[in-house]
Design an enzyme around this catalytic site. Sequence first.
Site, PDB file in Angstrom:
ATOM      1  N   LYS A 109       0.895  -1.185   0.028  1.00  0.00           N
ATOM      2  CA  LYS A 109       0.142   0.036  -0.055  1.00  0.00           C
ATOM      3  C   LYS A 109       0.989   1.290  -0.056  1.00  0.00           C
ATOM      4  O   LYS A 109       2.163   1.090   0.121  1.00  0.00           O
ATOM      5  CB  LYS A 109      -0.963  -0.056   1.048  1.00  0.00           C
ATOM      6  CG  LYS A 109      -1.868  -1.170   1.067  1.00  0.00           C
ATOM      7  CD  LYS A 109      -2.714  -1.110  -0.186  1.00  0.00           C
ATOM      8  CE  LYS A 109      -3.815  -2.288  -0.371  1.00  0.00           C
ATOM      9  NZ  LYS A 109      -3.878  -3.440   0.459  1.00  0.00           N
TER      10      LYS A 109
HETATM   11  C1  LIG Z   1      -5.252  -4.420   0.755  1.00  0.00           C
HETATM   12  C2  LIG Z   1      -6.925  -4.589   0.657  1.00  0.00           C
HETATM   13  C3  LIG Z   1      -7.631  -4.854   1.693  1.00  0.00           C
HETATM   14  C4  LIG Z   1      -6.966  -5.849   2.917  1.00  0.00           C
HETATM   15  O1  LIG Z   1      -5.875  -5.090   3.585  1.00  0.00           O
HETATM   16  P1  LIG Z   1      -5.174  -5.833   4.559  1.00  0.00           P
HETATM   17  O2  LIG Z   1      -4.248  -5.046   5.357  1.00  0.00           O
HETATM   18  O3  LIG Z   1      -4.118  -6.917   3.858  1.00  0.00           O
HETATM   19  O4  LIG Z   1      -5.816  -6.688   5.075  1.00  0.00           O
HETATM   20  C5  LIG Z   1      -8.700  -4.641   1.847  1.00  0.00           C
HETATM   21  N1  LIG Z   1      -9.338  -3.986   0.736  1.00  0.00           N
HETATM   22  C6  LIG Z   1      -8.772  -3.285  -0.095  1.00  0.00           C
HETATM   23  C7  LIG Z   1      -9.495  -2.571  -1.426  1.00  0.00           C
HETATM   24  C8  LIG Z   1      -7.608  -3.827  -0.479  1.00  0.00           C
HETATM   25  O5  LIG Z   1      -6.811  -3.314  -1.445  1.00  0.00           O
END
Ligand SMILES: *Cc1c(COP(=O)(O)O)cnc(C)c1O
Length: 407
Positions: free
Chosen positions: A205
């Site tokens: 992210k």
């Molecule tokens: C990455 C992601 C998640 C999950 O995030 P985590 O921290 O890995 O649990 C949820 N929703 C979206 C749209 C994502 O891209």
Amino acid sequence: MAGKLATDSSSDGSNAAPSPTRLPEFLPFHRPSITEAEISEVVDTLRSGWLTLGPRTQRFEEQFAERVGAKRAIGVSSCTAGLHLTLVAMGVGEGDEVITSPYTFPSTVSSILYTGATPVLVDTLPDYPNIDPEAVAAKVSSKTKAIVPIHFAGAACDLDRITEIAESVGARVLEDAAHALPTTYKGRTVGGIGDAAAFSLYAGKNMTTGEGGMVTTNDDALADEVKCLRLHGISRDAWKRYTAEGSWYYEVSMLGFKYNMTDIAAAMGLQQLARLDEMQERRMQLIRAYDGALAGIAGVILPRPADYTESSWHLYVIRIDPDVIGMGRSQVIEELKADNIGTSVHFIPAHHHPFFQERLGCKESDLPNATRLFETAISLPLFPDMELAAVDQVAASLARILEENRR
Ligand SMILES: *Cc1c(COP(=O)(O)O)cnc(C)c1O
């Protein structure tokens, strides 16, 4: 130009000439931006004797809340955990319905299922993979307990309209803000606007703690509940129990989970947050470069967030126009890979996965906008440490591939 001779075949048996747009080294789709600041803060944490849910988590939460303009922020182990906990704290459970869109990572839908509630999938807008508020309006009922819009690639959904629809049936809005750091909607920062938002701090992210997440809200009661739920349903700060002012006593007041943040993660988070604006500035340079370099290429549809949002540009997702290009999206991806360019696809929509099809009784043709957007999408390389020159290399490769496959 020996490589161009028809008699010259490479060792793998193919006799194709080497691509003129091949990069000398592999360009990954993503690489986290980590500096000595994050490394030394983590090392300091390891030496401090306090590894989990302690002073650094608390400081990170305070600074995160301030950055997004929310009253409260609660550090959790992932965005998935944050979504789950917040739904539980909102009172979502068996017999309830939660409306979301399929154009997301599977965990948005899974987190609804964890609560026992039924996910109701509605379609996206035709030209951007954010939830269509009018499709939500068509599905709300007295059973709707929450609506979970996903700010895809960091472009905000139409929160005013979604909130209005939610309020009409007494439902709450939980934003999947996994991509939306930092994002604004009508000038306000996502995370400080609605009922609650869940951010992801996963390695892929915009900002990362390796694994981690953050729930933000302006609702103190909701924040207290999420905070309690993340650590076994224990109702007081664990770290206070072991300091001079604390005591050995604690109480379990609800069925909780083990979803807390660690201080090792928070150490990274503190330093990443301090660098967020600088990383974002760099990301925006790359976005402007992509917009410029790809603008003239026939068959490429550029990502266009709505006017009411300033996107975090977590992803740069182009679409290959099937009316112009006689080659499928997957083949374009293979050709880019042959040119040493890493890409990804965001997302395989929930209603394309066998598990959700079976569990929710849905099929691929049910949500045509999401399916059409998915089938043409490619996420191009994008990360703060990427060279601007690499954007031109990606554009040159894409231009060559698409030109060779024009209808
Ligand atoms: C990455 C992601 C998640 C999950 O995030 P985590 O921290 O890995 O649990 C949820 N929703 C979206 C749209 C994502 O891209």
